[in-house]
Scaffold this active site. Sequence first.
Site, mmCIF file in Angstrom:
data_model
loop_
_atom_site.group_PDB
_atom_site.id
_atom_site.type_symbol
_atom_site.label_atom_id
_atom_site.label_comp_id
_atom_site.label_asym_id
_atom_site.label_seq_id
_atom_site.Cartn_x
_atom_site.Cartn_y
_atom_site.Cartn_z
ATOM 1 N N GLU A 315 0.834 -1.209 0.000
ATOM 2 C CA GLU A 315 0.000 0.000 0.000
ATOM 3 C C GLU A 315 0.869 1.259 0.000
ATOM 4 O O GLU A 315 0.512 2.266 -0.614
ATOM 5 C CB GLU A 315 -0.948 -0.009 1.203
ATOM 6 C CG GLU A 315 -1.797 -1.279 1.359
ATOM 7 C CD GLU A 315 -2.455 -1.757 0.069
ATOM 8 O OE1 GLU A 315 -2.782 -0.915 -0.798
ATOM 9 O OE2 GLU A 315 -2.646 -2.978 -0.086
ATOM 10 N N HIS A 318 1.982 2.041 -3.444
ATOM 11 C CA HIS A 318 0.918 2.690 -4.220
ATOM 12 C C HIS A 318 0.981 4.213 -4.119
ATOM 13 O O HIS A 318 0.443 4.909 -4.986
ATOM 14 C CB HIS A 318 -0.451 2.226 -3.730
ATOM 15 C CG HIS A 318 -1.012 1.065 -4.490
ATOM 16 N ND1 HIS A 318 -1.196 1.088 -5.860
ATOM 17 C CD2 HIS A 318 -1.472 -0.149 -4.070
ATOM 18 C CE1 HIS A 318 -1.727 -0.068 -6.247
ATOM 19 N NE2 HIS A 318 -1.894 -0.833 -5.185
ATOM 20 N N GLU A 337 -1.117 -1.987 -10.489
ATOM 21 C CA GLU A 337 -0.752 -3.106 -9.622
ATOM 22 C C GLU A 337 0.558 -3.792 -10.002
ATOM 23 O O GLU A 337 1.263 -4.297 -9.136
ATOM 24 C CB GLU A 337 -1.892 -4.125 -9.575
ATOM 25 C CG GLU A 337 -3.177 -3.567 -8.948
ATOM 26 C CD GLU A 337 -3.000 -3.114 -7.504
ATOM 27 O OE1 GLU A 337 -1.941 -3.400 -6.892
ATOM 28 O OE2 GLU A 337 -3.920 -2.460 -6.978
ATOM 29 N N ASP A 394 -14.963 -6.370 -10.595
ATOM 30 C CA ASP A 394 -14.882 -7.169 -9.367
ATOM 31 C C ASP A 394 -14.885 -8.665 -9.681
ATOM 32 O O ASP A 394 -14.260 -9.464 -8.981
ATOM 33 C CB ASP A 394 -16.039 -6.841 -8.417
ATOM 34 C CG ASP A 394 -15.930 -5.435 -7.841
ATOM 35 O OD1 ASP A 394 -14.794 -4.926 -7.748
ATOM 36 O OD2 ASP A 394 -16.965 -4.848 -7.503
ATOM 37 N N TYR A 402 -1.204 -7.924 -11.214
ATOM 38 C CA TYR A 402 -0.147 -7.820 -10.209
ATOM 39 C C TYR A 402 1.102 -8.579 -10.659
ATOM 40 O O TYR A 402 2.197 -8.020 -10.750
ATOM 41 C CB TYR A 402 -0.613 -8.419 -8.877
ATOM 42 C CG TYR A 402 -1.753 -7.716 -8.187
ATOM 43 C CD1 TYR A 402 -1.534 -6.947 -7.042
ATOM 44 C CD2 TYR A 402 -3.062 -7.836 -8.654
ATOM 45 C CE1 TYR A 402 -2.574 -6.322 -6.386
ATOM 46 C CE2 TYR A 402 -4.109 -7.208 -8.010
ATOM 47 C CZ TYR A 402 -3.863 -6.448 -6.870
ATOM 48 O OH TYR A 402 -4.900 -5.836 -6.232
#
Length: 622
Positions: A315, A318, A337, A394, A402
């Site tokens: 995080e 980010h 990501e 979603d 990632y």
Amino acid sequence: MAPIDPHSFTDSTHPLTTHIALTLYFHFPSSTIHATALLTLQNPCTGPLSLDTRSLVIHKILDPETLTPLPFTLSSSEHPINGRHLTVSLNNHSSILILYSTSPSSSALQWLSPPQTFKKIHPFVYTQCQSVHARSVFPCQDTPAARVCYSAKLNVPRQLSAVMSARHCGHRDPVGSDLDGVLTKEATEFGFDLKSLWCEEGRVVEEFVMEQPIPPYLFAFAVGELGFREVGPRTRVYSEAVDGVLDAAAREFAGTEEMMRQAEGLFGEYDWERFDLLVLPPSFPYGGMENPRMVFLTPTVIKGDASGAQVVAHELAHSWTGNLITNKNNEHFWLNEGFTTYAERRIVEVVQGEDIAALNVGIGWRGLNEEMERFKDNMEFTKLKNNQEGVDPDDMYSQVPYEKGFQFLWRIERQIGRPAFDEFLKKYIATFKFKSIDTETFLDFLKANIPGIEKEIDLQQWTEGTGIPPDAQEPVSNLYTKIMSLANDFKLGRMPREDEVCDWKGQEWELYLENLSKAVEASQVIALDARYRLSESKDYEVKVAFLQLAISSRCRDYYGEVEKTLKEVGRMKYLRPLYSGLVQGAGKDEEKILAKRVFAEARECYHPIAQGVVEAILAKHV
């Protein structure tokens, strides 16, 4: 329409919003927020203005200078992904004032009753706006392409407090003038007198401001009985005011300031002033959410050995890649990501060592290969840049952006060398900070700054090709090799000796378990647990990896622990594989009944996003 995002009604020919000023009155008994939103546009607009909404009641839209009504229409039906299209008719307007209420079915909000909280005394509410859920909290151009600054006044019960992804600038009693300029003198726009409610006894106003432009999905707040601990000059850890949770979180994240200093050395100055952390109740659907200034975390990252700081490293990363530079829309999600996973591992390498960083790469490599199997019938979702028209982000959330994104950047680093890649990375961040970009923009910048790179690496295959490119690479480290060797030995019936695993922590066990054959016998699973008590691990990464193994081997001894886990946590990283394991495959009638019953009993404890993901799994397989 000329859409700029497959998940938004935003029209590229309309001016973008640059600032939103919100007043939010929280009514916990009805799980509703009564609100006003003043949207400022980048230039005056004449004609229609398209906005995104979901599950909102629009009471009135006004000219903010005269408080006279503006004509608007709301699409009659709700699009299953994009919500309802709000169109406002403007005549040389550079701002509009929207009076609205949220509904209890808001997809971004989870309202927790007191029994669902740690202390079980006061209610709690929090947001999760990524990917396309800000529109269920306020009307907006809900696309990462539309970066906004914002201010907010939150009116909450006095015994509660609020945090936001913004700078806190006031805590005071409410006054009627808070609503001057947003309500007419009659103040009847809501069907009741909001001004009287606003100034009731027992209420307090918390004020916040975000002066840096952020994509709407980074809008965040939480309201509850909150406490905090100081863990560094730029960091507080917040959670519900429970000493045990706060103290454990403070210990887990004590190294945050050192991590921040190392990250600044790698990527440049930290631009967000504060890096506070909020540990949410167990229903939070993600490991972490990188809201600027106030990262949201699941309590499952508090493991007691400081290894949960790896999620914090992600995080934190980010703060540069994702928050400073953002994907233009979700079809380019890897720009958020993939870069952040690369940056996270660079931070971990410096702070925790090369072996731990290699373990993380190995766990990710395994996850990437598993996603290839998951998407074997829809390989479009294995591309970095993919087509998401008509697709709920979603539902297709996965490790591909990632881990394949990480592998692509790692491949570039290996080609040009780390010093050159570090120089490129800093220049990339400096060039595009506070901008939202797409894959083509990145590739053009890459080719301009590393001439001839397209001759050394097949950039098109990496970004637009399906599957895992042949020049992707497993990690290389002695610890990784040892764990993989022991995992292979288990297939031959040899369990690791205690002296071989005595210094293992969660990540070592996670990598080991995830690389065991899913075809192991139930007796082997029972014997492994009898020796190492993996089903009782306090580390959910280990526990869930073991329970997946138990499900795949039909080891029903552990179904009670599976049920308990599914009722304890709402993190989708755990819900998705456990529910999928129970219902996928032939001859699983008993497991399907179990999955349906557990979900029926646990559903209300899950965030709406997680509810939708589990419902999709059950609809497909049950």
